[in-house]
Design an enzyme around this catalytic site. Structure first.
Site, PDB file in Angstrom:
ATOM      1  N   LYS A 196       0.900  -1.315   0.089  1.00  0.00           N
ATOM      2  CA  LYS A 196       0.212   0.047  -0.133  1.00  0.00           C
ATOM      3  C   LYS A 196       0.986   1.344   0.009  1.00  0.00           C
ATOM      4  O   LYS A 196       0.470   2.292  -0.712  1.00  0.00           O
ATOM      5  CB  LYS A 196      -1.042   0.084   1.306  1.00  0.00           C
ATOM      6  N   ASP A 229      -5.269   2.762  -3.044  1.00  0.00           N
ATOM      7  CA  ASP A 229      -4.118   3.256  -3.126  1.00  0.00           C
ATOM      8  C   ASP A 229      -3.790   4.290  -4.099  1.00  0.00           C
ATOM      9  O   ASP A 229      -3.059   5.635  -3.881  1.00  0.00           O
ATOM     10  CB  ASP A 229      -2.888   2.208  -3.077  1.00  0.00           C
TER      11      ASP A 229
HETATM   12  O1  RIB Z   1      -3.993  -2.285  -1.430  1.00  0.00           O
HETATM   13  C1  RIB Z   1      -3.567  -3.180  -2.480  1.00  0.00           C
HETATM   14  C2  RIB Z   1      -2.203  -3.899  -1.938  1.00  0.00           C
HETATM   15  O2  RIB Z   1      -2.347  -4.628  -0.661  1.00  0.00           O
HETATM   16  C3  RIB Z   1      -1.520  -4.810  -2.871  1.00  0.00           C
HETATM   17  O3  RIB Z   1      -0.475  -4.098  -3.677  1.00  0.00           O
HETATM   18  C4  RIB Z   1      -0.973  -5.822  -2.061  1.00  0.00           C
HETATM   19  O4  RIB Z   1       0.511  -5.695  -1.937  1.00  0.00           O
HETATM   20  C5  RIB Z   1      -1.355  -5.384  -0.394  1.00  0.00           C
HETATM   21  O5  RIB Z   1      -0.438  -4.813   0.333  1.00  0.00           O
END
Ligand code: RIB
Ligand code: NA
Length: 317
Positions: free
Chosen positions: A41, A256
């Site tokens: 994230k 994200d």
């Molecule tokens: O929010 C998505 C992310 O959550 C992914 O990329 C994975 O790595 C987890 O951390």
């Protein structure tokens, strides 16, 4: 030179299988595609901010291994400053096993590994850069104490903070709320944090008011295709910001993309109303869900309509 956005957070190697549905316990099913991508994230948010044009740095820890070396190269390829990216031989680079179903939904198991070894010493090293940054962003895929300390260091130095409590923990230390200028979570995180269900806009308004009471300056709750709600301590109204419908292929990391975009807007357009930043961040995240992968699907400046990258113009007559 001063940074726009600093992210103190996680890096994970995403091991992704696409399958018609998520398997049940004890079950083996056939998937149709496997790929490895860059995720985590913290890094996802940093990469999205960088792709929109923010000057970024990542404060994180990876392993002294193949995945760690590759990850550092990925930051460089995306123009992210790696001065505060550490490598340790005491743990492996974080990994995420991800399954994506035909509706674009996912299930994820993360093994944080080296991410958990990021601590106060690394933050002290980064402090001179943190002091000069415009925005600092944290999540919960590293040790919570490290995230909290980073937010507090930023706040003490009048750097704007965005906290994304993901993945959410039920009894989050109250100090996290006080250290957040923007407390940005999704519906399931809001549900876990408030203890009441969040399935629609009405619920989100209610959860938002509850989270705001805990001491953050503003709250954004993302609602996928329903957009988000935005609440600010100085304003009494809780605002729903709808978004345009898109066909989701893979929603992994969409939150994200939203948070990274929000960080970019806060750094570049500090006077823009939060709801306008959220409206634009929704559009950016909307682009990401229409392509497979996490960072692989994040748009660059050049992929976006100009209206998302300009301050609204005032026409003088
Ligand atoms: O929010 C998505 C992310 O959550 C992914 O990329 C994975 O790595 C987890 O951390
Ligand atoms: Na995607």
């Amino acid at each position: 030179e001063a940074l726009d956005v600093m992210v103190v957070g996680s890096c994970m190697t995403d091991l992704v299988s696409q399958a018609p549905r998520l398997p049940k316990a004890g079950e083996t099913i056939h998937g149709h595609k496997f790929f490895i991508g860059f995720g985590g994230k913290g890094a996802n948010q940093c990469i999205q901010a960088a792709r929109l044009g923010a000057k970024t740095a990542m404060v994180c820890k990876v392993g002294k291994d193949f995945f760690g070396d590759n990850y550092i190269q990925n930051f460089k390829d995306n123009g992210v400053n790696t001065d505060f990216v550490g490598q340790t031989s005491d743990a492996a680079t974080g990994a995420a096993s991800i399954i994506v179903n035909s509706a674009g939904e996912n299930a994820i198991v993360i093994v944080a590994g080296a991410n958990m070894l990021l601590g106060s010493e690394e933050l002290q090293n980064a402090l001179p850069a943190i002091k000069q940054a415009k925005v600092l962003v944290c999540q919960l895929e590293i040790s919570p104490q490290t995230s909290l300390l980073a937010l507090q260091m930023a706040q003490e130095n009048k750097v704007k903070t965005i906290f994304n409590p993901a993945p959410a923990i039920p009894d989050l230390d109250a100090a996290f709320y006080r250290a957040s200028d923007v407390f940005c979570c999704n519906e399931s995180e809001a549900e876990l944090l408030t203890g009441s269900s969040v399935v629609n806009v009405e619920d989100a308004h209610r959860a938002g008011r509850e989270l705001l009471k805990r001491g953050c300056r503003s709250v954004v709750i993302t609602l996928g295709p329903q957009g988000c709600v935005v609440l600010e301590a100085e304003e009494s109204a809780s605002k729903h910001v709808p978004t345009t419908a898109v066909t989701a292929v893979d929603t992994t990391g969409a939150g994200d993309s939203f948070t990274g975009a929000l960080a970019f807007y806060m750094a570049h357009y500090p006077t823009m109303p939060l709801e306008e930043m959220a409206r634009r961040a929704n559009r950016v995240a909307g682009v990401s869900v229409q392509a497979v992968g996490t960072q692989a699907s994040y748009p660059l400046r050049k992929d976006l309509p100009a209206e998302l990258l300009q301050m609204p113009t005032i026409v003088c007559t």
